[in-house]
Scaffold this active site. Structure first.
Site, PDB file in Angstrom:
ATOM      1  N   ASP A 177      46.516  13.772  32.250  1.00 36.36           N
ATOM      2  CA  ASP A 177      47.436  14.317  33.271  1.00 36.36           C
ATOM      3  C   ASP A 177      47.222  15.793  33.707  1.00 36.36           C
ATOM      4  O   ASP A 177      47.200  16.578  32.940  1.00 36.36           O
ATOM      5  CB  ASP A 177      48.946  14.159  32.624  1.00 36.36           C
ATOM      6  CG  ASP A 177      49.038  12.599  32.598  1.00 36.36           C
ATOM      7  OD1 ASP A 177      48.562  11.670  32.972  1.00 36.36           O
ATOM      8  OD2 ASP A 177      50.442  12.341  32.165  1.00 36.36           O
TER       9      ASP A 177
ATOM     10  N   ASP B 251      57.668   2.655  38.489  1.00 33.06           N
ATOM     11  CA  ASP B 251      58.133   3.464  37.480  1.00 33.06           C
ATOM     12  C   ASP B 251      59.790   3.349  37.495  1.00 33.06           C
ATOM     13  O   ASP B 251      60.336   3.527  38.540  1.00 33.06           O
ATOM     14  CB  ASP B 251      57.926   5.034  38.017  1.00 33.06           C
ATOM     15  CG  ASP B 251      56.463   5.053  38.160  1.00 33.06           C
ATOM     16  OD1 ASP B 251      55.727   4.691  37.276  1.00 33.06           O
ATOM     17  OD2 ASP B 251      56.174   5.637  39.400  1.00 33.06           O
TER      18      ASP B 251
END
Length: 242
Positions: free
Chosen positions: A8, A129
């Site tokens: 990330d 999500d």
């Protein structure tokens, strides 16, 4: 089953967030390219990269870094974060990304998403999500106003190739995977499913294995492989032998 190590990227470095909070940052490496290469040496078969700056801003912010990662690895890369138009998607795929993970566009602009899926068949997945089954968008900061199960027929019809499902309440918290929710999701879609959020130990990997026959492709792991609660090489060895 594939375990996807996560890289990330935020402000040019490799980080992890807790529950997607932009201010809950832990820096794990100042060199995302070196970190990506490390996971390849540990046996990774596929790399999961997220442009966190892109996810929060809505536009690509780490293109050169991501291009460098793709050029220096021999394993494929999947990428998410801030890909909200066809031009950006095309640019990343031309730079060497194997497949893209789309979130906000798939929820808010289904026509463009379907066009993207048609242009790059088999390469476009959707990031679902959720908190308690309710979808979030725009870098997890907005309520999408729809449930996971309501959106599935629409993304299947649009031509999505796979689903990445993140249980936001477990992301970066190392609390274990929600096997029940994943099992239900696999039963409701014909698309391959990748689990994200909560993969904390080898036990979690073992608990996910039975879902492979139901359509689970694998799991993304970030926090756990950086802090050591999950030994990545050990997990890969277990998968190879089972």
């Amino acid at each position: 089953m594939i375990v996807f190590p996560a890289v990330d990227i935020k402000d040019g470095v490799c980080v992890r967030l807790s529950q997607g909070q932009a201010d809950a940052v832990t820096v794990f490496s100042s060199d995302p390219v070196a970190q990506a290469k490390y996971w390849e040496t540990q046996g990774a078969r596929y790399l999961h990269v997220v442009d966190l700056d892109g996810a929060f801003s809505g536009m690509p912010k780490n293109f050169e870094l991501i291009r460098d990662i793709c050029s220096q690895l021999s394993i494929p890369v999947q990428l998410g974060g801030g890909i909200r138009d066809i031009e950006t998607a095309s640019k990343y795929l031309e730079a060497g990304v194997r497949r893209l993970i789309i979130g906000t566009m798939a929820l808010e602009d289904e026509e463009t998403f379907a066009e993207l899926c048609a242009k790059f068949p088999g390469q476009i997945g959707v990031s679902l999500d959720a908190v308690n089954g309710q979808l979030k968008s725009r870098g997890w900061v907005e309520d999408a106003g729809i449930t996971v199960f309501d959106i599935i027929p629409r993304i299947e019809a649009a031509g999505a190739a796979f689903i990445i499902y993140t249980d936001i309440s477990r992301d970066g918290m190392q609390t274990g995977v929600n096997v029940m929710a994943l099992s239900e999701l696999c039963s409701k879609t014909k698309l391959p499913v990748i689990a994200a959020g909560g993969v904390a130990t080898l036990e979690d990997v073992i608990n996910l294995q039975p879902l492979v026959s139901k359509g689970l492709e694998g799991a993304v792991s970030g926090q756990a492989i950086y802090t050591g609660t999950l030994n990545f090489a050990e997990a890969m060895e277990w998968i190879e032998n089972n």
